[in-house]
Design a protein around this motif. Structure first.
Motif, mmCIF file in Angstrom:
data_model
loop_
_atom_site.group_PDB
_atom_site.id
_atom_site.type_symbol
_atom_site.label_atom_id
_atom_site.label_comp_id
_atom_site.label_asym_id
_atom_site.label_seq_id
_atom_site.Cartn_x
_atom_site.Cartn_y
_atom_site.Cartn_z
ATOM 1 N N ASP A 65 45.524 8.302 21.498
ATOM 2 C CA ASP A 65 45.078 6.897 21.615
ATOM 3 C C ASP A 65 45.904 6.065 21.546
ATOM 4 O O ASP A 65 45.933 4.840 21.822
ATOM 5 C CB ASP A 65 43.695 6.654 20.889
ATOM 6 C CG ASP A 65 42.510 7.564 21.195
ATOM 7 O OD1 ASP A 65 42.549 7.795 22.606
ATOM 8 O OD2 ASP A 65 41.666 7.656 20.656
ATOM 9 N N ASP A 66 46.862 6.407 20.457
ATOM 10 C CA ASP A 66 48.140 5.355 19.944
ATOM 11 C C ASP A 66 49.319 6.166 19.766
ATOM 12 O O ASP A 66 49.283 7.160 19.892
ATOM 13 C CB ASP A 66 47.538 4.714 18.857
ATOM 14 C CG ASP A 66 48.034 3.383 18.576
ATOM 15 O OD1 ASP A 66 49.192 3.001 19.454
ATOM 16 O OD2 ASP A 66 47.698 2.509 17.752
ATOM 17 N N VAL A 67 50.341 5.352 19.302
ATOM 18 C CA VAL A 67 51.554 5.881 19.055
ATOM 19 C C VAL A 67 51.398 7.033 17.932
ATOM 20 O O VAL A 67 50.692 6.622 16.787
ATOM 21 C CB VAL A 67 52.618 4.796 18.546
ATOM 22 C CG1 VAL A 67 53.704 5.502 18.042
ATOM 23 C CG2 VAL A 67 52.839 3.929 19.495
ATOM 24 N N THR A 68 51.974 8.240 18.040
ATOM 25 C CA THR A 68 51.894 9.247 17.065
ATOM 26 C C THR A 68 53.133 10.212 17.050
ATOM 27 O O THR A 68 53.893 9.999 17.925
ATOM 28 C CB THR A 68 50.397 9.921 16.951
ATOM 29 O OG1 THR A 68 50.502 10.776 16.092
ATOM 30 C CG2 THR A 68 50.382 10.925 18.472
ATOM 31 N N SER A 69 53.122 11.220 16.187
ATOM 32 C CA SER A 69 54.025 12.097 16.181
ATOM 33 C C SER A 69 53.861 13.179 15.493
ATOM 34 O O SER A 69 52.715 13.239 14.619
ATOM 35 C CB SER A 69 55.423 11.651 15.434
ATOM 36 O OG SER A 69 55.301 11.432 13.980
ATOM 37 N N ILE A 70 54.683 14.485 15.873
ATOM 38 C CA ILE A 70 54.145 15.573 15.171
ATOM 39 C C ILE A 70 55.645 15.981 14.282
ATOM 40 O O ILE A 70 56.546 16.188 15.100
ATOM 41 C CB ILE A 70 53.925 16.669 16.256
ATOM 42 C CG1 ILE A 70 52.573 16.251 16.906
ATOM 43 C CG2 ILE A 70 53.585 18.076 15.615
ATOM 44 C CD1 ILE A 70 52.205 17.367 18.143
ATOM 45 N N GLY A 110 54.418 23.265 11.752
ATOM 46 C CA GLY A 110 54.598 21.703 11.701
ATOM 47 C C GLY A 110 53.197 20.965 11.437
ATOM 48 O O GLY A 110 52.132 21.682 11.407
ATOM 49 N N PHE A 111 53.119 19.642 11.274
ATOM 50 C CA PHE A 111 51.939 19.123 11.204
ATOM 51 C C PHE A 111 52.030 17.656 11.729
ATOM 52 O O PHE A 111 52.933 17.034 12.437
ATOM 53 C CB PHE A 111 51.790 18.634 9.632
ATOM 54 C CG PHE A 111 53.030 18.034 9.093
ATOM 55 C CD1 PHE A 111 52.977 16.322 9.050
ATOM 56 C CD2 PHE A 111 54.247 18.557 8.457
ATOM 57 C CE1 PHE A 111 53.999 15.694 8.542
ATOM 58 C CE2 PHE A 111 55.260 17.836 8.316
ATOM 59 C CZ PHE A 111 55.113 16.354 8.087
#
Length: 364
Positions: A65-70, A110-111
Motif C-alpha cells: 500500500d505504501d513505500v516499503t523494503s525487504i 531476509g525480513f
C-alpha cells in the motif's frame, strides 16, 4: 506474506513475493569476464480467489500500500557471513533492487520491512554451521506493539522470467543463478508474519446512535511495563514443504518502569462511528508480540454530537484494559483476533442528556 489467521482458526494466507535479478556491473569483478546481475521484485499475497500460479495454498499477487523494503541476505555455503546484503525497495509504483549476484548457488534469507530495525543491526548466522541447513535471524530494536507488519522469508524459488510459472515451496532457501543474459535472474519469495494482530471493530449501539453521533478522534494501544523487545528466529530448511518458521521465535522482553503507546488512529475532525445495524464497523488494527501478557489497554478519544449536530462533549478520553478473557496472551504469530467495541450506555431507564453524553465502550 502469510495473511493473519483469524483467531477462530479460519485460515488466511501467506504472501508470495516474486523478484527478478537486474543486470549491473560492480567494482568487485572488474577485469573479469563474468558480470553481476541485480535482484528485482514482483509481489504476491493471499486473496479469497483461486490461485493461478503454482504456489502453496494461501499465496496470491501482492502490491504494498505504501513505500516499503525487504532486507536481503544472499548467503553461500558453508561460509558464515552473507556474501551479498541489500534491499528490495518499493517506491509506490514498482520494485527496485540493489542486490547483485553472479551465477552460482545462494541461500536467501531476509525480513520485511527492511528498515524496521531501529536500535541494533540485524544479525544472521548459519544453522548448524551451514546456510544450506537454515539460518538464525536476530531482529533487535522491535516494539512489543506495532503498526508495522514484520515478516521473514520462509521460501525461495529462482526462475529466469517474471512470467515463469513455477512451484514455490516453504522451507527451501536455495537460489541458483542460471540466467545468461541481462535481466534473466528472478526469484520468488514467500514471507510469513512474526507478530500477532488485534483487529478492533468499532460501532455504536443502535438505539443510542439515533440520539447521539460519536466521532472517534484518536485510538491508542498501550503496554504497562514493556517498551522494547528482540526476536530470535530459527529458520530450518526442509524438502517437505513444512513452514520453517513454525513456533521457532524466541522473544526477549526486558521489563521497564513504564510501557509504551502506539497510535492506531488519529483524525482532527473525527470519524463518525457506524451503528451496529449498519454492519460495517470501523476497522482498526495493531500488531502485538505473540504471547504478550503485559497489561494492554486501549485509550479512545472522541467527540459527542446531539441529533441536531451540535457538539455537546469534546475530547472525551476513555481508557479500557483489554480483558484477560479475550485470550490475547495465547495468540500465536500470524493469528488475528477480532475484538468488537460497542459504544453504549450501561444503564436502564429514561436517558437524560448528561447520561447520553457519557457513553461507555464495551468489549466482545
Amino acid at each position: 506474506m502469510r495473511r493473519y489467521d483469524i483467531y477462530n482458526k479460519v485460515r488466511a494466507g501467506l504472501l508470495l513475493l516474486m523478484g527478478s535479478l537486474l543486470y549491473g556491473c560492480t567494482s568487485d569483478n572488474e577485469g573479469q569476464d563474468e558480470q553481476d546481475d541485480t535482484l528485482q521484485l514482483v509481489a504476491y499475497t493471499r486473496s479469497y480467489d483461486d490461485i493461478t500460479r503454482a504456489v502453496p495454498d494461501g499465496y496470491n499477487p501482492f502490491t504494498p500500500d505504501d513505500v516499503t523494503s525487504i532486507g536481503i541476505f544472499m548467503t553461500t555455503s558453508p561460509n558464515g557471513l552473507p556474501e551479498r546484503v541489500g534491499h528490495f525497495s518499493y517506491n509506490g509504483n514498482s520494485w527496485r533492487s540493489n542486490i547483485s549476484v553472479k551465477s552460482g548457488t545462494y541461500y536467501i534469507y531476509g525480513f520485511m520491512p527492511g528498515d524496521i530495525i531501529s536500535a541494533e543491526p540485524t544479525a544472521i548466522s548459519p544453522l548448524n554451521g551451514d546456510f544450506k541447513n537454515g539460518a538464525t535471524l536476530t531482529l533487535d530494536g522491535l516494539k512489543p506493539i506495532s503498526k508495522t507488519d514484520v515478516c521473514v522469508i520462509v521460501g525461495v524459488k529462482g526462475v529466469t522470467s517474471s512470467s515463469t510459472e513455477n512451484d514455490v515451496s516453504l522451507g527451501k532457501f536455495e537460489y541458483i543463478g542460471i540466467g545468461k543474459e541481462k535481466g534473466q535472474h528472478f526469484v520468488n519469495l514467500l514471507m510469513d508474519h512474526i507478530y500477532s494482530c488485534l483487529q478492533f471493530r468499532m460501532q455504536v449501539e443502535d438505539s443510542y446512535s439515533v440520539l447521539r453521533t460519536i466521532k472517534l478522534k484518536k485510538m491508542e494501544l498501550r503496554t504497562a511495563k514493556i517498551s522494547a523487545t528482540k526476536a530470535v528466529i530459527t529458520l530450518t530448511a526442509n524438502t517437505t514443504g513444512a513452514n520453517p518458521l513454525g513456533n521457532n521465535i524466541s522473544w526477549s522482553t526486558p521489563t521497564a518502569s513504564t510501557g509504551m503507546s502506539m497510535t492506531l488512529f488519529e483524525s482532527e475532525e473525527g470519524e463518525a462511528l457506524p451503528s451496529v445495524a449498519a454492519a460495517t464497523p470501523l476497522l482498526l488494527s495493531g500488531n502485538i508480540m505473540p504471547g504478550c501478557d503485559d497489561a494492554l489497554s486501549l485509550v479512545c478519544t472522541y467527540d459527542v454530537y446531539d441529533r441536531k449536530g451540535n457538539l455537546v462533549r469534546k475530547d472525551c478520553e476513555v481508557p479500557n484494559t483489554l480483558p484477560k478473557s479475550l485470550g490475547i496472551s495465547s495468540l500465536k504469530a500470524g493469528e488475528r483476533q477480532p475484538i468488537e467495541l460497542t459504544v453504549a450506555p450501561t444503564y436502564l431507564g429514561v436517558l437524560s442528556d448528561p447520561d447520553l453524553n457519557n457513553p461507555d465502550i464495551t468489549f466482545n
